[in-house]
Design a protein around this motif. Structure first.
Motif, PDB file in Angstrom:
ATOM      1  N   SER A  54      26.016  42.665  31.649  1.00 39.31           N
ATOM      2  CA  SER A  54      26.438  42.086  32.928  1.00 39.31           C
ATOM      3  C   SER A  54      25.529  40.968  33.411  1.00 39.31           C
ATOM      4  O   SER A  54      25.932  40.152  34.236  1.00 39.31           O
ATOM      5  N   ASN A  93      27.216  39.994  41.390  1.00 31.84           N
ATOM      6  CA  ASN A  93      26.722  41.153  40.645  1.00 31.84           C
ATOM      7  C   ASN A  93      27.791  42.224  40.475  1.00 31.84           C
ATOM      8  O   ASN A  93      27.936  42.793  39.401  1.00 31.84           O
ATOM      9  N   ALA A 135      30.259  41.011  37.903  1.00 34.64           N
ATOM     10  CA  ALA A 135      29.675  41.017  36.554  1.00 34.64           C
ATOM     11  C   ALA A 135      29.616  42.441  35.998  1.00 34.64           C
ATOM     12  O   ALA A 135      29.941  42.669  34.834  1.00 34.64           O
ATOM     13  N   ILE A 136      29.234  43.392  36.835  1.00 32.05           N
ATOM     14  CA  ILE A 136      29.174  44.788  36.402  1.00 32.05           C
ATOM     15  C   ILE A 136      30.575  45.299  36.103  1.00 32.05           C
ATOM     16  O   ILE A 136      30.811  45.947  35.077  1.00 32.05           O
ATOM     17  N   ASP A 163      33.216  43.595  35.229  1.00 33.23           N
ATOM     18  CA  ASP A 163      33.681  42.961  33.987  1.00 33.23           C
ATOM     19  C   ASP A 163      33.064  43.643  32.771  1.00 33.23           C
ATOM     20  O   ASP A 163      33.747  43.904  31.786  1.00 33.23           O
ATOM     21  N   ALA A 164      31.771  43.923  32.834  1.00 27.59           N
ATOM     22  CA  ALA A 164      31.084  44.559  31.703  1.00 27.59           C
ATOM     23  C   ALA A 164      31.624  45.964  31.446  1.00 27.59           C
ATOM     24  O   ALA A 164      31.672  46.415  30.304  1.00 27.59           O
TER      25      ALA A 164
END
Length: 94
Positions: free
Chosen positions: A54, A78, A81-82, A84-85
């Motif tokens: 991420s 953030n 991104a998390i 998505d990961a």
């Protein structure tokens, strides 16, 4: 093999989210588990792997999982991104 959360873990892979003794928001010891930790475990990722995937600081993820900070207080960048990961909707983490 991933590190086990508890020494008495009965799963070979130590994955609390896949354990029949745990459920959403509770681990096998009946302790509360954050949504972030739950989804990370469902994806069979370590905290380090999630941080790398991420681009979010390891310490920030650890604090959110322990309840020391709230995912809702993270920057939108953030959280996205998390999410998505982990392959989840960002709303699922809040």
């Amino acid at each position: 093999m991933k590190r086990r959360k508890y020494g008495d873990c009965q799963r070979e892979d130590g994955n609390c989210a896949a354990c029949s003794l745990s459920s959403y928001n509770r681990d096998c010891h009946g302790r509360a588990i954050s949504k972030l930790e739950w989804y990370r475990l469902v994806n069979n990722m370590s905290v380090t792997e999630l941080a790398d995937a991420s681009g979010v600081a390891l310490r920030l993820i650890q604090r959110a999982e322990r309840g020391e900070s709230d995912v809702g207080n993270m920057t939108a960048r953030n959280v996205l991104a998390i999410a998505d990961a982990l392959g989840v909707d960002p709303h699922d983490l809040l």
